[in-house]
Design an enzyme around this catalytic site. Structure first.
Site, PDB file in Angstrom:
ATOM      1  N   GLU A  67      -4.939  10.849  -5.572  1.00  0.00           N
ATOM      2  CA  GLU A  67      -3.929  10.252  -5.650  1.00  0.00           C
ATOM      3  C   GLU A  67      -3.106  11.781  -4.197  1.00  0.00           C
ATOM      4  OE1 GLU A  67      -1.535   8.086  -6.831  1.00  0.00           O
ATOM      5  OE2 GLU A  67      -3.903   6.929  -7.467  1.00  0.00           O
ATOM      6  N   ASP A  85       3.485   0.304   1.024  1.00  0.00           N
ATOM      7  CA  ASP A  85       3.155  -0.161  -0.004  1.00  0.00           C
ATOM      8  C   ASP A  85       3.913  -1.521  -0.962  1.00  0.00           C
ATOM      9  OD1 ASP A  85       4.058   0.720  -1.752  1.00  0.00           O
ATOM     10  OD2 ASP A  85       2.520   1.526  -2.686  1.00  0.00           O
ATOM     11  N   THR A  90       7.610   6.292  -3.732  1.00  0.00           N
ATOM     12  CA  THR A  90       6.729   6.858  -4.758  1.00  0.00           C
ATOM     13  C   THR A  90       6.815   8.440  -4.150  1.00  0.00           C
ATOM     14  OG1 THR A  90       5.016   5.080  -4.249  1.00  0.00           O
ATOM     15  CG2 THR A  90       3.799   6.933  -4.971  1.00  0.00           C
TER      16      THR A  90
END
Length: 282
Positions: A67, A85, A90
């Site tokens: 990640e 995305d 995020t």
């Protein structure tokens, strides 16, 4: 930061975390398809599960390598960006997303524990943008305020607790119920982190169902290696259904490496690659 991966945002605005929390709370009550064999239960009892503190640290580092391109998962409390995305911002140690509801749940937990914190004022905006990639009500100061909040140990602990409640604990519990060792439990955890556990075909539960068509886990009398190969095959299929997940190296050059070595207990030393980068845990 590269290759942050999450399940698709729920257009109905239902928190992915709420679904996963329900799963975690319900697993103990779910009957297995077959009763665990005595030998599988005995073998599982011998080795430390992924919830053993040393194994859990390994799990955090493995996920962070994929990640965050780093083993230093604790450095990610402050991380935040929109990676384009479709899931909005995020952020944090497990990639909480403003568009999928888990960031909303995290900030709500933080506010419950520490009213008046720097992120509390964004709760209305997080409710509005849930299910979308919108930054409405978050820009321009939300990223800066996130990084400020991430210096607070109360917020750090909230991130830890939400990660465990929604991702880690359900994965470990399901893995143990299936008679899997630490490696198998980790394959479940990594899959839930990336795909969530909704009703879509690429969710964790449906990856597991796809694997069960080919092989049985130890709790149902099957072989652990054969089952994990089937699960990873199903996982690769799921990853290839979405362009953002199409690089399968976190399976091919990480989890399958450990499986080929027969390291079902995920014992160090560990050597693997993700996205071409090499990592080592002594």
């Amino acid at each position: 930061m590269v290759h942050r991966n999450h399940d698709a945002a729920d257009p109905a605005g239902i928190s992915r975390r709420a679904v996963l929390a329900f799963l975690g709370a319900s697993l103990a009550a779910l009957p297995l398809l077959d009763a665990p064999s005595a030998s599988a239960a005995a073998e599982a009892a011998k080795a430390a599960g992924l919830d053993d503190p040393a194994k859990k640290e390994i799990a955090m580092e493995l996920v962070s390598s994929a990640e965050n391109s780093s083993l230093d998962w604790k450095a990610q409390y402050t991380y935040i960006e929109d990676i384009g995305d479709g899931r909005g911002y995020t952020a944090g140690i497990i990639g909480f997303c403003s568009g999928t509801g888990d960031m909303l749940d995290l900030v709500q937990l933080y506010t419950d524990r520490k009213p008046g914190n720097v992120l509390a004022r964004y709760l209305p905006a997080l409710r509005r943008v849930n299910g979308s990639d919108s930054h409405d009500g978050l820009d321009p100061n939300f990223p800066e305020d996130w990084r400020k909040a991430a210096q607070d140990t109360v917020f750090q602990q909230a991130q830890n607790d939400e990660r465990d409640r929604v991702y880690f604990n359900p994965a470990v519990q399901r893995g143990k119920a299936d008679g899997l060792g630490a490696l198998g439990q980790f394959t479940y955890y990594d899959a839930i982190v990336m795909h969530g556990d909704g009703d879509d075909p690429t969710s964790f539960r449906n990856i597991r169902k796809r694997a069960l068509r080919t092989a049985k886990p130890p709790a149902q009398g099957g072989g652990e290696v054969a089952y994990l190969n089937a699960f990873l095959d199903a996982r690769v299929w799921a990853m290839k259904q979405e362009a953002a997940h199409s690089d399968t190296s976190r399976v091919d050059t990480e989890q399958r490496v450990f499986l080929r070595e027969g390291n079902l207990d995920l014992d160090p030393p560990l050597d693997w690659k993700v996205y071409g980068d090499s990592y080592h845990i002594a």
